[in-house]
Design a protein around this motif. Structure first.
Motif, short mmCIF file in Angstrom:
data_model
loop_
_atom_site.label_atom_id
_atom_site.label_comp_id
_atom_site.label_asym_id
_atom_site.label_seq_id
_atom_site.Cartn_x
_atom_site.Cartn_y
_atom_site.Cartn_z
N ALA A 134 0.86 -1.19 0.00
CA ALA A 134 0.00 0.00 0.00
C ALA A 134 0.89 1.23 0.00
O ALA A 134 2.12 1.14 0.18
CB ALA A 134 -0.93 0.00 1.21
N HIS A 135 0.26 2.39 -0.22
CA HIS A 135 1.02 3.65 -0.21
C HIS A 135 1.54 3.92 1.19
O HIS A 135 0.99 3.45 2.19
CB HIS A 135 0.16 4.80 -0.71
CG HIS A 135 -0.37 4.57 -2.10
ND1 HIS A 135 0.44 4.22 -3.14
CD2 HIS A 135 -1.64 4.63 -2.59
CE1 HIS A 135 -0.29 4.07 -4.24
NE2 HIS A 135 -1.56 4.31 -3.93
N ARG A 136 2.62 4.70 1.26
CA ARG A 136 3.30 4.93 2.54
C ARG A 136 2.37 5.47 3.62
O ARG A 136 2.41 5.05 4.77
CB ARG A 136 4.45 5.92 2.34
CG ARG A 136 5.51 5.43 1.38
CD ARG A 136 6.65 6.44 1.30
NE ARG A 136 7.58 6.08 0.24
CZ ARG A 136 8.50 5.13 0.35
NH1 ARG A 136 8.59 4.44 1.46
NH2 ARG A 136 9.30 4.86 -0.65
N ASP A 137 1.54 6.45 3.24
CA ASP A 137 0.72 7.12 4.24
C ASP A 137 -0.65 6.47 4.42
O ASP A 137 -1.52 7.03 5.09
CB ASP A 137 0.54 8.60 3.87
CG ASP A 137 -0.04 8.77 2.47
OD1 ASP A 137 -0.19 7.76 1.76
OD2 ASP A 137 -0.35 9.92 2.10
N SER A 138 -0.86 5.28 3.82
CA SER A 138 -2.16 4.61 3.94
C SER A 138 -1.95 3.14 4.30
O SER A 138 -2.28 2.24 3.53
CB SER A 138 -2.93 4.72 2.61
OG SER A 138 -3.07 6.06 2.22
N PRO A 139 -1.41 2.88 5.50
CA PRO A 139 -1.16 1.47 5.87
C PRO A 139 -2.45 0.70 6.04
O PRO A 139 -3.41 1.19 6.67
CB PRO A 139 -0.41 1.59 7.20
CG PRO A 139 -0.81 2.92 7.75
CD PRO A 139 -1.01 3.81 6.56
N PRO A 140 -2.53 -0.52 5.49
CA PRO A 140 -3.72 -1.35 5.67
C PRO A 140 -3.77 -1.93 7.09
O PRO A 140 -2.78 -1.87 7.83
CB PRO A 140 -3.55 -2.44 4.63
CG PRO A 140 -2.07 -2.57 4.49
CD PRO A 140 -1.50 -1.19 4.69
N LYS A 141 -4.89 -2.52 7.42
CA LYS A 141 -5.07 -3.07 8.75
C LYS A 141 -5.65 -4.48 8.65
O LYS A 141 -6.66 -4.69 7.99
CB LYS A 141 -6.00 -2.18 9.58
CG LYS A 141 -6.19 -2.65 11.02
CD LYS A 141 -7.10 -1.72 11.78
CE LYS A 141 -7.28 -2.19 13.22
NZ LYS A 141 -8.21 -1.30 13.98
N VAL A 142 -5.00 -5.44 9.33
CA VAL A 142 -5.51 -6.80 9.38
C VAL A 142 -6.60 -6.83 10.46
O VAL A 142 -6.33 -6.61 11.64
CB VAL A 142 -4.40 -7.80 9.71
CG1 VAL A 142 -4.96 -9.22 9.78
CG2 VAL A 142 -3.29 -7.73 8.66
#
Length: 903
Positions: free
Chosen positions: A845-853
């Protein structure tokens, strides 16, 4: 290294106990001073060995030991391995007149090949056709040929190099003629096969005849030294005084002398100078068993100074054959009975039919004091290490020429044989592009073709050094953050080593723009001497572990046979396993091997290089791996697909509704249930990272899974789901991995990244690995259609999801593996086919938009080497005990070090 380490006071106690115990010998009547000195020396040596065993992370400098390669000397100043040389000028037999080596700025590599009258291997090297080495060596590799005649380390009178130039001139003429396409036609079938194998491994060059001349190898990189001038007028040069004629670099062997032949029968014997004599010499190379793995002097100690009667006993095999490695005591006695009475004699044995162990044990049982093994014409005299702890008599290998002299002398009743230690110059050395002197390693085959892997590796090594220098420059300028983990000056690994690295590894200012991870591992032999390294090829896995998380294998290496190694691996998809998103204060880093019966035995340098994206525009839009989620583990190849290895990844846009959070993963017996992850966020890409290697041999005719080509297939189905869970779009992808070089003769030797000229079977192709190599992570990106990426950005409206279903299976010849067993081919040392597999699905993902498990299923996968986790270790031990097969004895691991269980 265990979790507990002996304290310094414990170490001192061990010294005291050893000294006190041995000092009683002085009280009981031995000379006091001698006993005290011996006791202190033994206590120091033993204590240092014990401390180095327990303190796995602290290098303890052990006293240098003698080996079959080098005799360490307290006097003189030898140039040591990897020491930079000074300038030297060598006289040549050519129009060039001389060659300068060691000059500053000289980036060429030099392979020095030395001929010696008392070396059958040297004779064979100088008989190599140009087509077997000159075509394949890189253009920056130069060969320097020297003829040392009969000069030994301590014998350098003028007669020892008599005729050296005559033989060198003949060698030069032949090689240059072959390079011009005017050499003799090649008719030997074995030689033709060798050249065909070389061409297949190193390039598709057509060899022989005019085609060799058309390869544009003009001979300018081949240098033929005026050896008589060198040995006569350059005695004080560093090349002679500190290398070729210094005992540190000497090749140890035993000189065979036949004595007691009356002068009127002297015509039976002809020595290497072409003169008749009542006493003649020849080369005998040491053959070390488990009880006799020391040095030549120690090997000869039981028969020192003796003149032995001798008897030729033929093959000394009875009815046993080469495939029979487990010979019973009764069979040995039967063979010994057939040999006759050898009490007090030297047994002369022919090579072939059965193992060295069988031959020597039979001779020993018949009363022999020592043994000479006469090799054949196709296998030169060489130092041999064979596994047997029952054979205690000294054993040496001699050439067919020496064997013929012994057969002639046996006609004389008064003939006797004496064996004495001797040292000659080394057969080959290397000067690398940094003008450092190095040992070339083991030449397993009597041909200069064996130097080609080293020549190719030196070129690769220069490129690797340039990459590492670039990283060092980047670290100085702030473009790279380098985190040292282990340091070869202090850290030494036997079975495993672990340390805690403080977080953050990368400071807050640079943490957000890391876009690449390079892992550098250097394995150094203690003292830079190959035979000080661990003797075996061991899987060496690198693990990272955050608090309250499982160990994760992030890199895999395989050590070489008594060899160093230097590796730089792109492990970018493993970034989430080193740079935590939470508030973790430290990360446990572990290097560990699966071996419980053999050690690694290297000094270790480990560094993590975090490369920063310094581009000002668009850096925030570049995708980087944010999550690394474990998928599958390996197991025995037979029945591998009985339990389906499948996983489901559910990708949703950010802020999706209806998340069911269940994160307490645990081991589940429902192996057919999929591993499930649900991830929310603007996923930009998805990849699958795998480490897959095949192990096991000697259990079936295909030698699976180390030497057979298995197929590893991941079927991936990506489905776009609508708001009502309907299928909107589907896309399938198949990723297949296979090992076409597994089982080939030069599959590993042709890999330029593999440490060359090791011992053992290093050259043979393996399934996904080689001794002395890094198993690079295989990264496969999913081909997500634009519509699915649009949905993950939330641009198609609420309720859209992307489901990714992954299924993995392993096959052999396209079907589930079923071993084909031939009892005649079962090897008692082998073990069942096993696949060591670890895989992850990576979320980018993009640096400033981390995904979440937001969801993880109950079925947990331990992302560790098959040989590491407790459950898998039990599976490995069952494999190691081996399937009951005809000709194979049972086996169990009873000597497992307790330290392994502390990991």
């Amino acid at each position: 290294r265990g979790e507990t380490v002996p304290s310094r006071s414990t170490t001192n106690s061990m010294v005291a106990i050893s000294v006190i115990g041995l000092l009683f010998g002085a009280v009981l009547g031995s000379p006091p001073d001698e006993n005290v000195e011996r006791a202190l020396k033994l206590a120091r040596e033993r204590t240092m060995e014990m401390v180095s065993f327990f303190e796995g992370r602290k290098l303890m400098i052990k006293p240098p030991r003698k080996t079959d390669r080098h005799v360490f000397s307290k006097s003189g100043a030898a140039i040591m391995p990897y020491e930079k040389i000074s300038v030297a000028t060598l006289p040549l037999l050519s129009e060039q007149n001389s060659l300068k080596i060691g000059a500053e700025g000289d980036k060429n590599h030099y392979i020095i090949v030395v001929h010696h009258d008392y070396s059958t291997l040297a004779h064979s090297l100088f008989e190599t056709p140009a087509a077997e080495f000159a075509v394949f060596a890189p253009t920056d590799t130069h060969y320097i040929f020297i003829n040392a005649g009969r000069c030994l380390v301590d014998v350098k009178d003028e007669s020892c190099y008599e005729g050296a130039n005559t033989r060198m001139a003949a060698f030069r003429k032949r090689i240059l003629s072959e390079l011009r396409g005017k050499g003799a036609e090649i008719t030997d079938a074995d030689q033709k096969q060798m050249e065909a194998t070389m061409a297949e491994a190193y390039g598709n060059t057509t060899l022989g005849g005019d085609s060799l001349a058309s390869s544009k190898v003009d001979g300018s990189r081949l240098h033929f030294v005026d050896s008589e001038e060198l040995l006569k007028s350059h005695k004080d040069s560093w090349l002679l005084k500190r290398v070729l004629m210094h005992e540190t670099w000497a090749e140890e062997f035993s000189m065979v002398t036949i004595e007691g032949v009356p002068l009127n029968r002297a015509n039976l014997l002809v020595n290497s100078r072409g003169r008749t004599s009542a006493s003649t010499g020849g080369e005998a190379s040491p053959m070390y068993s488990c009880k006799n793995q020391t040095d030549v002097e120690a090997l000869l100690e039981p028969i020192e100074g003796e003149r032995l009667a001798f008897m030729s006993v033929g093959l000394a095999c009875g009815s046993t054959n080469a495939s029979t490695t487990d010979v019973s005591e009764a069979e040995i006695k039967a063979i010994a009975s057939d040999l006759g009475d050898l009490t007090g004699k030297l047994a002369v044995i022919d090579r072939g039919q059965c193992t060295f162990q069988t031959k020597f044990l039979a001779a020993q049982a018949a009363g022999a004091r020592a043994a000479l093994l006469v090799t054949d014409e196709k296998q030169p005299v060489s130092t041999v290490h064979f596994s047997d702890d029952a054979c205690t008599i000294p054993a040496f290998m001699v050439s067919p020429a020496v064997g013929q002299k012994l057969a002639q002398a046996s006609q004389v009743a008064t003939a006797r044989v004496a064996l004495a230690p001797a040292s000659r110059p080394p057969n080959a050395l290397v000067i690398d592009g940094q003008q450092r002197l190095r040992d070339i390693g083991h030449l397993r085959f009597p041909s200069l073709a064996e130097t080609v892997p080293t020549a190719r590796y030196l070129e690769y090594e220069d490129a690797l050094a340039a990459q590492i220098a670039e990283l060092a420059a980047g670290s100085a300028s702030g473009k790279v953050t380098t985190v040292p983990v282990f340091d070869a000056e202090e850290d030494y690994i036997l079975w495993n080593m672990t340390t805690l690295v403080k977080q953050p590894m990368v400071d807050a200012e640079h943490n957000s723009n890391v876009n690449k991870l390079l892992i550098e591992l250097e394995l150094v032999c203690p003292g830079r001497e190959r035979r000080q390294c661990g003797e075996w090829d061991r899987v060496l896995s690198l693990y990272s572990q955050f608090p309250h998380q499982e160990n994760r294998e992030i890199c895999r290496f395989v050590t070489g046979y008594s060899s160093p190694g230097h590796y730089l691996i792109d492990a970018t998809t493993m970034l989430p396993n080193l740079l935590p998103t939470g508030e973790h204060k430290q990360t446990r880093i572990t290097l560990a091997t699966e071996a419980d019966w053999a050690t690694i035995g290297h000094n270790v340098t480990l560094k993590f290089h975090f490369v920063h994206d310094t581009t000002e525009k668009g850096a925030e839009l570049r995708a980087v791996p944010h999550e690394s989620l474990p998928l599958f583990a390996g197991g025995e190849l037979e029945g591998y697909n009985a339990h389906v290895r499948n996983a489901k990844l559910i990708l949703r846009p950010a802020n999706a509704e209806g998340s069911m959070v269940r994160m307490d993963a645990k081991e589940s017996s429902g192996m057919d249930e999929p591993v499930v992850y649900m991830v929310d966020g603007q996923t930009a890409n998805v990849s699958v990272t795998t480490f897959t290697t095949g192990h096991g041999w000697g259990s079936d005719v295909a030698d699976c899974a180390e030497y057979c080509n298995t197929e590893h297939t991941m079927d991936i189905v990506m489905t776009l789901k609508g708001p009502d869970n309907e299928d909107v779009e589907s896309h399938a992808q198949v990723d297949t991995l296979s090992f076409p070089t597994a089982g080939t003769e030069l599959g590993c030797a042709s890999n330029v990244e593999v440490t060359p000229n090791q011992y053992g079977t290093w050259h043979e192709g393996r399934a996904g690995w080689c001794p002395g190599w890094a198993v690079r992570p295989r990264v496969s990106f999913l081909e997500l259609p634009p519509s699915m990426l649009t949905a993950l950005r939330g641009e198609q409206g609420a309720g859209y999801q992307v489901h990714v279903d992954i299924t993995y299976r392993a096959t052999f010849n396209g079907t589930d593996y079923k071993p084909t067993i031939d009892p005649a081919q079962v090897d008692s040392m082998g073990f069942n086919a096993t696949i060591n597999h670890v895989s992850y699905v990576d979320i980018w993902a993009h640096r400033d938009s981390p995904p979440k498990v937001v969801f993880k299923s109950d079925r947990a996968v331990k992302p560790t080497s098959l040989f590491y986790s407790q459950k898998s270790r039990q599976l490995w031990e069952r494999s190691a005990r081996r399937r009951p097969l005809p000709g194979r004895a049972g086996y169990s691991h009873e000597s497992k070090p307790k330290m392994l269980s502390t990991l």
